[in-house]
Design a protein around this motif. Structure first.
Motif, short mmCIF file in Angstrom:
data_model
loop_
_atom_site.label_atom_id
_atom_site.label_comp_id
_atom_site.label_asym_id
_atom_site.label_seq_id
_atom_site.Cartn_x
_atom_site.Cartn_y
_atom_site.Cartn_z
N PRO A 26 0.84 -1.20 0.00
CA PRO A 26 0.00 0.00 0.00
C PRO A 26 0.87 1.25 0.00
O PRO A 26 1.88 1.29 0.70
CB PRO A 26 -0.79 -0.09 1.32
N GLU A 30 3.90 8.21 -1.32
CA GLU A 30 5.20 7.57 -1.16
C GLU A 30 6.17 7.94 -2.29
O GLU A 30 7.10 7.19 -2.57
CB GLU A 30 5.06 6.04 -1.06
N ASP A 65 -3.17 4.45 -2.57
CA ASP A 65 -4.30 4.71 -1.68
C ASP A 65 -4.66 6.20 -1.73
O ASP A 65 -4.52 6.92 -0.75
CB ASP A 65 -3.90 4.28 -0.26
N ASP A 120 8.02 1.71 2.65
CA ASP A 120 9.21 2.43 3.08
C ASP A 120 10.40 1.53 3.42
O ASP A 120 11.38 1.99 3.99
CB ASP A 120 8.87 3.33 4.27
N GLN A 122 10.83 -0.50 5.69
CA GLN A 122 11.11 -0.71 7.12
C GLN A 122 11.09 -2.20 7.43
O GLN A 122 11.72 -2.66 8.36
CB GLN A 122 10.07 0.01 7.98
N ARG A 220 13.60 -4.33 12.24
CA ARG A 220 12.90 -3.26 11.57
C ARG A 220 13.81 -2.06 11.37
O ARG A 220 14.43 -1.58 12.31
CB ARG A 220 11.68 -2.86 12.41
N ARG A 223 12.57 4.35 8.50
CA ARG A 223 12.05 4.82 7.22
C ARG A 223 13.14 5.65 6.56
O ARG A 223 13.66 6.58 7.16
CB ARG A 223 10.81 5.68 7.51
N SER A 228 6.37 9.36 8.41
CA SER A 228 5.39 8.36 8.83
C SER A 228 3.97 8.87 8.58
O SER A 228 3.67 10.03 8.81
CB SER A 228 5.56 8.04 10.30
N LYS A 229 3.14 7.97 8.06
CA LYS A 229 1.73 8.31 7.87
C LYS A 229 0.90 7.84 9.05
O LYS A 229 -0.31 7.76 8.98
CB LYS A 229 1.21 7.69 6.57
N1 UDP Z 1 -0.46 3.94 4.05
C1 UDP Z 1 -1.57 3.84 3.20
N2 UDP Z 1 -2.66 4.66 3.44
C2 UDP Z 1 -2.69 5.55 4.48
C3 UDP Z 1 -1.56 5.62 5.35
C4 UDP Z 1 -0.47 4.80 5.11
O1 UDP Z 1 -1.59 3.06 2.26
O2 UDP Z 1 -3.70 6.26 4.63
C5 UDP Z 1 0.72 3.06 3.79
C6 UDP Z 1 2.04 3.78 3.64
O3 UDP Z 1 2.23 4.23 2.31
C7 UDP Z 1 3.04 2.70 4.02
C8 UDP Z 1 2.26 1.90 5.06
O4 UDP Z 1 0.89 2.23 4.90
O5 UDP Z 1 3.37 1.87 2.95
C9 UDP Z 1 2.73 2.16 6.48
O6 UDP Z 1 2.74 3.54 6.73
P1 UDP Z 1 3.95 4.25 7.49
O7 UDP Z 1 5.26 3.67 7.05
O8 UDP Z 1 3.81 5.72 7.32
O9 UDP Z 1 3.66 3.84 9.01
P2 UDP Z 1 4.73 3.54 10.18
O10 UDP Z 1 5.73 2.59 9.62
O11 UDP Z 1 5.32 4.84 10.55
O12 UDP Z 1 3.91 2.92 11.28
#
Ligand code: UDP
Ligand code: MG
Length: 337
Positions: A26, A30, A65, A120, A122, A220, A223, A228-229
Protein backbone atom coordinates in the motif's frame (compact mmCIF):
# COMPACT_ATOMS: atom_id res chain seq x y z
CA UNK A 1 -18.28 -24.47 -0.28
CA UNK A 2 -17.13 -26.38 -3.37
CA UNK A 3 -14.91 -23.53 -4.41
CA UNK A 4 -13.16 -23.71 -1.06
CA UNK A 5 -12.59 -27.45 -1.27
CA UNK A 6 -11.05 -27.13 -4.70
CA UNK A 7 -8.82 -24.39 -3.37
CA UNK A 8 -7.59 -26.53 -0.56
CA UNK A 9 -6.50 -29.21 -2.97
CA UNK A 10 -4.80 -26.60 -5.13
CA UNK A 11 -3.01 -25.28 -2.06
CA UNK A 12 -1.46 -28.66 -1.41
CA UNK A 13 -0.43 -29.30 -5.02
CA UNK A 14 1.12 -25.87 -5.56
CA UNK A 15 3.65 -26.32 -2.81
CA UNK A 16 5.44 -28.77 -5.06
CA UNK A 17 5.65 -26.36 -8.01
CA UNK A 18 7.08 -22.87 -8.32
CA UNK A 19 4.47 -20.63 -6.75
CA UNK A 20 3.42 -17.32 -8.24
CA UNK A 21 4.31 -14.73 -5.62
CA UNK A 22 2.69 -11.30 -5.38
CA UNK A 23 4.13 -8.68 -3.06
CA UNK A 24 1.39 -6.21 -2.12
CA UNK A 25 2.47 -2.73 -1.03
CA UNK A 26 0.00 0.00 0.00
CA UNK A 27 1.30 3.47 -0.89
CA UNK A 28 0.06 6.79 0.38
CA UNK A 29 2.15 9.77 -0.72
CA UNK A 30 5.20 7.57 -1.16
CA UNK A 31 6.82 9.50 -4.02
CA UNK A 32 10.15 9.91 -2.16
CA UNK A 33 10.60 6.19 -1.52
CA UNK A 34 9.08 4.30 -4.47
CA UNK A 35 12.08 4.35 -6.80
CA UNK A 36 14.49 2.99 -4.21
CA UNK A 37 11.93 0.40 -3.07
CA UNK A 38 11.48 -0.68 -6.68
CA UNK A 39 15.23 -0.94 -7.23
CA UNK A 40 15.74 -3.16 -4.18
CA UNK A 41 12.68 -5.32 -4.79
CA UNK A 42 13.65 -5.85 -8.42
CA UNK A 43 16.98 -7.33 -7.34
CA UNK A 44 15.20 -9.53 -4.81
CA UNK A 45 12.52 -10.75 -7.24
CA UNK A 46 15.03 -11.50 -9.99
CA UNK A 47 17.15 -13.47 -7.55
CA UNK A 48 14.15 -15.50 -6.35
CA UNK A 49 13.09 -16.24 -9.92
CA UNK A 50 16.63 -17.25 -10.89
CA UNK A 51 16.84 -19.59 -7.93
CA UNK A 52 13.53 -21.08 -9.12
CA UNK A 53 11.96 -20.34 -5.76
CA UNK A 54 9.10 -18.47 -7.39
CA UNK A 55 7.49 -18.43 -10.81
CA UNK A 56 8.56 -15.81 -13.40
CA UNK A 57 4.91 -14.72 -13.39
CA UNK A 58 5.42 -13.26 -9.92
CA UNK A 59 4.87 -9.53 -9.47
CA UNK A 60 5.14 -6.63 -7.07
CA UNK A 61 1.73 -4.91 -6.81
CA UNK A 62 1.62 -1.31 -5.60
CA UNK A 63 -1.72 -0.08 -4.26
CA UNK A 64 -2.11 3.67 -4.61
CA UNK A 65 -4.30 4.71 -1.68
CA UNK A 66 -5.55 8.04 -3.03
CA UNK A 67 -2.16 9.75 -2.79
CA UNK A 68 -2.07 13.51 -3.16
CA UNK A 69 1.39 13.54 -4.75
CA UNK A 70 2.64 11.88 -7.93
CA UNK A 71 2.68 8.33 -6.51
CA UNK A 72 0.23 6.93 -9.08
CA UNK A 73 2.06 8.49 -12.02
CA UNK A 74 5.24 6.96 -10.67
CA UNK A 75 3.63 3.52 -10.29
CA UNK A 76 2.44 3.68 -13.91
CA UNK A 77 5.91 4.69 -15.05
CA UNK A 78 7.53 1.85 -13.10
CA UNK A 79 4.98 -0.59 -14.55
CA UNK A 80 5.92 0.44 -18.10
CA UNK A 81 9.65 0.12 -17.48
CA UNK A 82 9.73 -2.94 -15.25
CA UNK A 83 7.62 -5.95 -16.23
CA UNK A 84 7.86 -7.34 -12.70
CA UNK A 85 5.90 -4.39 -11.30
CA UNK A 86 2.20 -3.69 -11.51
CA UNK A 87 -0.31 -1.57 -9.63
CA UNK A 88 -3.89 -0.76 -8.74
CA UNK A 89 -5.35 2.59 -7.83
CA UNK A 90 -8.09 3.17 -5.28
CA UNK A 91 -10.72 5.79 -6.04
CA UNK A 92 -9.72 7.75 -2.92
CA UNK A 93 -7.77 7.46 0.32
CA UNK A 94 -9.23 4.65 2.43
CA UNK A 95 -6.42 4.15 4.95
CA UNK A 96 -3.69 1.56 5.23
CA UNK A 97 -5.83 -1.45 6.24
CA UNK A 98 -8.40 -1.00 3.47
CA UNK A 99 -5.71 -0.35 0.88
CA UNK A 100 -3.96 -3.52 1.97
CA UNK A 101 -7.20 -5.49 1.76
CA UNK A 102 -7.84 -4.15 -1.74
CA UNK A 103 -4.36 -5.28 -2.75
CA UNK A 104 -4.69 -8.72 -1.19
CA UNK A 105 -8.10 -9.38 -2.74
CA UNK A 106 -6.84 -8.31 -6.17
CA UNK A 107 -3.52 -10.14 -5.95
CA UNK A 108 -5.13 -13.44 -4.97
CA UNK A 109 -6.72 -13.63 -8.42
CA UNK A 110 -3.27 -13.92 -9.97
CA UNK A 111 -1.09 -15.37 -7.23
CA UNK A 112 -0.61 -18.58 -5.28
CA UNK A 113 0.98 -16.80 -2.38
CA UNK A 114 1.02 -13.14 -1.33
CA UNK A 115 3.36 -11.14 0.89
CA UNK A 116 2.24 -7.77 2.25
CA UNK A 117 4.71 -5.11 3.29
CA UNK A 118 5.15 -1.34 3.66
CA UNK A 119 6.47 0.92 0.94
CA UNK A 120 9.21 2.43 3.08
CA UNK A 121 11.37 -0.74 3.33
CA UNK A 122 11.11 -0.71 7.12
CA UNK A 123 10.29 -4.39 6.76
CA UNK A 124 13.56 -6.13 5.90
CA UNK A 125 13.10 -7.64 2.43
CA UNK A 126 15.71 -10.30 3.17
CA UNK A 127 13.10 -12.04 5.33
CA UNK A 128 11.19 -12.89 2.13
CA UNK A 129 13.42 -15.90 1.35
CA UNK A 130 12.76 -17.44 4.71
CA UNK A 131 9.03 -16.72 4.44
CA UNK A 132 8.88 -18.59 1.14
CA UNK A 133 10.86 -21.51 2.55
CA UNK A 134 8.39 -21.75 5.40
CA UNK A 135 5.50 -21.63 2.92
CA UNK A 136 6.95 -24.56 0.99
CA UNK A 137 7.43 -26.31 4.33
CA UNK A 138 3.64 -26.37 4.58
CA UNK A 139 2.63 -23.14 6.31
CA UNK A 140 -0.32 -21.13 5.06
CA UNK A 141 0.59 -18.01 7.03
CA UNK A 142 4.08 -16.78 7.90
CA UNK A 143 4.16 -13.80 10.27
CA UNK A 144 7.05 -11.35 10.14
CA UNK A 145 7.96 -10.52 13.73
CA UNK A 146 10.27 -7.70 14.77
CA UNK A 147 13.15 -9.06 16.76
CA UNK A 148 14.37 -5.73 18.10
CA UNK A 149 13.15 -2.19 18.18
CA UNK A 150 16.53 -0.55 18.65
CA UNK A 151 16.00 1.84 15.78
CA UNK A 152 12.58 3.03 16.91
CA UNK A 153 12.42 6.08 19.15
CA UNK A 154 11.90 5.37 22.85
CA UNK A 155 8.36 6.69 22.59
CA UNK A 156 7.41 4.53 19.60
CA UNK A 157 8.91 1.44 21.21
CA UNK A 158 7.14 1.87 24.55
CA UNK A 159 3.77 2.72 22.98
CA UNK A 160 3.96 -0.06 20.41
CA UNK A 161 4.98 -2.77 22.88
CA UNK A 162 2.41 -1.51 25.35
CA UNK A 163 -0.14 -1.83 22.55
CA UNK A 164 0.56 -5.55 22.00
CA UNK A 165 0.47 -6.28 25.72
CA UNK A 166 -2.72 -4.34 26.26
CA UNK A 167 -4.39 -6.05 23.30
CA UNK A 168 -3.65 -9.51 24.64
CA UNK A 169 -4.92 -8.46 28.10
CA UNK A 170 -8.09 -7.35 26.38
CA UNK A 171 -8.51 -10.80 24.89
CA UNK A 172 -7.48 -10.04 21.30
CA UNK A 173 -5.46 -12.87 19.80
CA UNK A 174 -2.59 -11.18 17.93
CA UNK A 175 1.00 -12.20 17.25
CA UNK A 176 3.34 -10.18 19.51
CA UNK A 177 5.34 -7.53 17.62
CA UNK A 178 3.88 -8.52 14.28
CA UNK A 179 2.45 -5.76 12.12
CA UNK A 180 1.35 -6.32 8.53
CA UNK A 181 4.48 -7.91 7.10
CA UNK A 182 3.29 -11.44 6.39
CA UNK A 183 2.97 -14.18 3.85
CA UNK A 184 -0.43 -15.72 3.16
CA UNK A 185 -1.46 -18.50 0.85
CA UNK A 186 -4.24 -18.12 -1.68
CA UNK A 187 -6.63 -20.23 0.32
CA UNK A 188 -6.20 -18.08 3.44
CA UNK A 189 -7.05 -15.05 1.31
CA UNK A 190 -10.12 -16.83 -0.03
CA UNK A 191 -11.29 -17.24 3.55
CA UNK A 192 -10.37 -13.66 4.38
CA UNK A 193 -12.98 -12.65 1.83
CA UNK A 194 -15.64 -14.05 4.18
CA UNK A 195 -14.74 -11.55 6.92
CA UNK A 196 -17.07 -8.75 5.99
CA UNK A 197 -16.28 -6.23 8.70
CA UNK A 198 -15.88 -2.56 7.97
CA UNK A 199 -13.71 -1.78 11.01
CA UNK A 200 -10.70 -3.62 9.63
CA UNK A 201 -7.96 -4.89 11.89
CA UNK A 202 -6.22 -7.40 9.65
CA UNK A 203 -3.58 -8.62 12.08
CA UNK A 204 -6.41 -9.77 14.36
CA UNK A 205 -8.27 -11.61 11.58
CA UNK A 206 -5.44 -13.84 10.31
CA UNK A 207 -4.98 -15.72 13.59
CA UNK A 208 -8.76 -16.27 13.55
CA UNK A 209 -8.61 -17.85 10.09
CA UNK A 210 -6.17 -20.43 11.40
CA UNK A 211 -4.28 -23.06 9.33
CA UNK A 212 -0.67 -23.87 10.09
CA UNK A 213 1.51 -20.83 10.59
CA UNK A 214 5.06 -19.90 11.48
CA UNK A 215 7.05 -16.76 12.24
CA UNK A 216 10.14 -15.18 10.72
CA UNK A 217 12.18 -12.72 12.80
CA UNK A 218 13.57 -9.58 11.25
CA UNK A 219 15.01 -6.26 12.33
CA UNK A 220 12.90 -3.26 11.57
CA UNK A 221 14.77 -0.47 9.82
CA UNK A 222 14.20 3.24 9.91
CA UNK A 223 12.05 4.82 7.22
CA UNK A 224 14.70 5.95 4.74
CA UNK A 225 12.73 8.82 3.20
CA UNK A 226 9.45 10.65 3.59
CA UNK A 227 7.58 10.77 6.87
CA UNK A 228 5.39 8.36 8.83
CA UNK A 229 1.73 8.31 7.87
CA UNK A 230 0.91 6.93 11.29
CA UNK A 231 0.96 9.78 13.80
CA UNK A 232 0.02 9.06 17.43
CA UNK A 233 -3.60 9.98 16.84
CA UNK A 234 -4.01 7.39 14.07
CA UNK A 235 -2.14 4.80 16.14
CA UNK A 236 -4.50 5.29 19.08
CA UNK A 237 -7.59 5.05 16.91
CA UNK A 238 -6.15 1.91 15.30
CA UNK A 239 -5.64 0.33 18.73
CA UNK A 240 -9.13 1.33 19.76
CA UNK A 241 -10.55 -0.24 16.60
CA UNK A 242 -8.62 -3.40 17.30
CA UNK A 243 -10.01 -3.75 20.79
CA UNK A 244 -13.61 -2.86 20.08
CA UNK A 245 -13.77 -4.96 16.90
CA UNK A 246 -12.34 -8.09 18.46
CA UNK A 247 -13.16 -8.18 22.13
CA UNK A 248 -16.17 -7.81 24.40
CA UNK A 249 -13.98 -7.45 27.47
CA UNK A 250 -14.76 -3.72 27.83
CA UNK A 251 -18.45 -4.59 28.17
CA UNK A 252 -17.60 -7.20 30.79
CA UNK A 253 -15.53 -4.62 32.63
CA UNK A 254 -18.53 -2.31 32.70
CA UNK A 255 -20.58 -5.12 34.16
CA UNK A 256 -17.94 -5.81 36.83
CA UNK A 257 -17.73 -2.12 37.63
CA UNK A 258 -21.51 -2.06 37.99
CA UNK A 259 -21.41 -4.95 40.46
CA UNK A 260 -18.70 -3.27 42.54
CA UNK A 261 -20.58 0.03 42.59
CA UNK A 262 -23.74 -1.79 43.64
CA UNK A 263 -21.96 -3.39 46.60
CA UNK A 264 -20.38 -0.07 47.57
CA UNK A 265 -23.74 1.70 47.35
CA UNK A 266 -25.25 -0.75 49.87
CA UNK A 267 -22.42 0.03 52.26
CA UNK A 268 -22.99 3.76 51.65
CA UNK A 269 -26.71 3.31 52.31
CA UNK A 270 -26.02 1.69 55.67
CA UNK A 271 -23.52 4.44 56.45
CA UNK A 272 -26.08 7.15 55.61
CA UNK A 273 -28.74 5.55 57.82
CA UNK A 274 -26.31 5.36 60.71
CA UNK A 275 -25.33 9.02 60.25
CA UNK A 276 -29.01 10.02 60.03
CA UNK A 277 -29.90 8.22 63.29
CA UNK A 278 -26.99 9.92 64.99
CA UNK A 279 -28.55 13.24 63.92
CA UNK A 280 -25.69 14.58 61.78
CA UNK A 281 -27.54 14.82 58.46
CA UNK A 282 -26.20 18.15 57.27
CA UNK A 283 -22.64 16.89 57.38
CA UNK A 284 -23.57 14.23 54.78
CA UNK A 285 -24.26 16.79 52.10
CA UNK A 286 -20.68 16.72 50.75
CA UNK A 287 -20.73 12.97 50.58
CA UNK A 288 -24.08 12.85 48.74
CA UNK A 289 -22.97 15.38 46.21
CA UNK A 290 -19.74 13.48 45.62
CA UNK A 291 -21.63 10.23 45.09
CA UNK A 292 -23.97 11.78 42.57
CA UNK A 293 -21.07 13.08 40.59
CA UNK A 294 -19.17 9.84 40.77
CA UNK A 295 -22.08 7.65 39.72
CA UNK A 296 -23.12 10.02 36.97
CA UNK A 297 -19.56 9.99 35.67
CA UNK A 298 -19.35 6.24 35.67
CA UNK A 299 -22.70 5.94 33.96
CA UNK A 300 -21.54 8.22 31.23
CA UNK A 301 -18.41 6.15 30.78
CA UNK A 302 -20.40 2.95 30.55
CA UNK A 303 -22.79 4.45 28.08
CA UNK A 304 -19.86 5.61 26.02
CA UNK A 305 -18.41 2.13 25.78
CA UNK A 306 -21.76 0.55 24.94
CA UNK A 307 -22.31 3.28 22.40
CA UNK A 308 -19.05 2.30 20.73
CA UNK A 309 -20.38 -1.18 20.13
CA UNK A 310 -23.72 0.10 18.92
CA UNK A 311 -21.80 2.29 16.52
CA UNK A 312 -19.90 -0.72 15.24
CA UNK A 313 -23.10 -2.72 14.75
CA UNK A 314 -24.45 0.22 12.84
CA UNK A 315 -21.56 0.41 10.41
CA UNK A 316 -21.38 -3.37 9.98
CA UNK A 317 -25.08 -3.64 9.12
CA UNK A 318 -24.67 -1.08 6.39
CA UNK A 319 -22.15 -3.40 4.72
CA UNK A 320 -20.74 -0.72 2.48
CA UNK A 321 -17.96 -1.68 0.09
CA UNK A 322 -14.65 -1.17 1.80
CA UNK A 323 -12.87 -0.03 -1.33
CA UNK A 324 -13.53 0.66 -4.97
CA UNK A 325 -10.77 -0.01 -7.47
CA UNK A 326 -10.77 2.51 -10.25
CA UNK A 327 -7.96 0.95 -12.31
CA UNK A 328 -6.05 -2.30 -12.48
CA UNK A 329 -2.91 -2.30 -14.59
CA UNK A 330 -2.84 -6.09 -14.79
CA UNK A 331 -6.22 -6.15 -16.54
CA UNK A 332 -5.34 -3.17 -18.74
CA UNK A 333 -2.21 -4.93 -19.88
CA UNK A 334 -4.25 -7.99 -20.88
CA UNK A 335 -6.76 -6.01 -22.93
CA UNK A 336 -3.98 -4.09 -24.67
CA UNK A 337 -2.49 -7.32 -26.02
N1 UDP B 1 -0.46 3.94 4.05
C1 UDP B 1 -1.57 3.84 3.20
N2 UDP B 1 -2.66 4.66 3.44
C2 UDP B 1 -2.69 5.55 4.48
C3 UDP B 1 -1.56 5.62 5.35
C4 UDP B 1 -0.47 4.80 5.11
O1 UDP B 1 -1.59 3.06 2.26
O2 UDP B 1 -3.70 6.26 4.63
C5 UDP B 1 0.72 3.06 3.79
C6 UDP B 1 2.04 3.78 3.64
O3 UDP B 1 2.23 4.23 2.31
C7 UDP B 1 3.04 2.70 4.02
C8 UDP B 1 2.26 1.90 5.06
O4 UDP B 1 0.89 2.23 4.90
O5 UDP B 1 3.37 1.87 2.95
C9 UDP B 1 2.73 2.16 6.48
O6 UDP B 1 2.74 3.54 6.73
P1 UDP B 1 3.95 4.25 7.49
O7 UDP B 1 5.26 3.67 7.05
O8 UDP B 1 3.81 5.72 7.32
O9 UDP B 1 3.66 3.84 9.01
P2 UDP B 1 4.73 3.54 10.18
O10 UDP B 1 5.73 2.59 9.62
O11 UDP B 1 5.32 4.84 10.55
O12 UDP B 1 3.91 2.92 11.28
MG1 MG C 1 6.76 2.82 7.95
Amino acid sequence: MKKKEKDQEEGQVLKEKQAILYIVIPCYNEEPVLEETTRQLKVKMEKLIKEKKISPMSRVMYVNDGSKDKTWELIQKIHKQEPLFTGICLSRNRGHQNALLAGLMTAKNYADVVISMDADLQDDINAIDEMIDKYYAGNDIVYGVRSKRKKDTWFKRVTAEGFYKFMSKMGVDIVYNHADYRLTSKRVLNYLEDYKEVNLFLRGIFPLIGFSSDVVYYERNERFAGESKYPLKKMLSFAWDGITSFSIKPIKMVLNLGIIIFIVSIIVLIYCLVVKFLGNTVAGWTFTTCSIWLVAGLEMLSLGIIGEYVGKIYSETKARPRYIISRNLNEEEKSEK
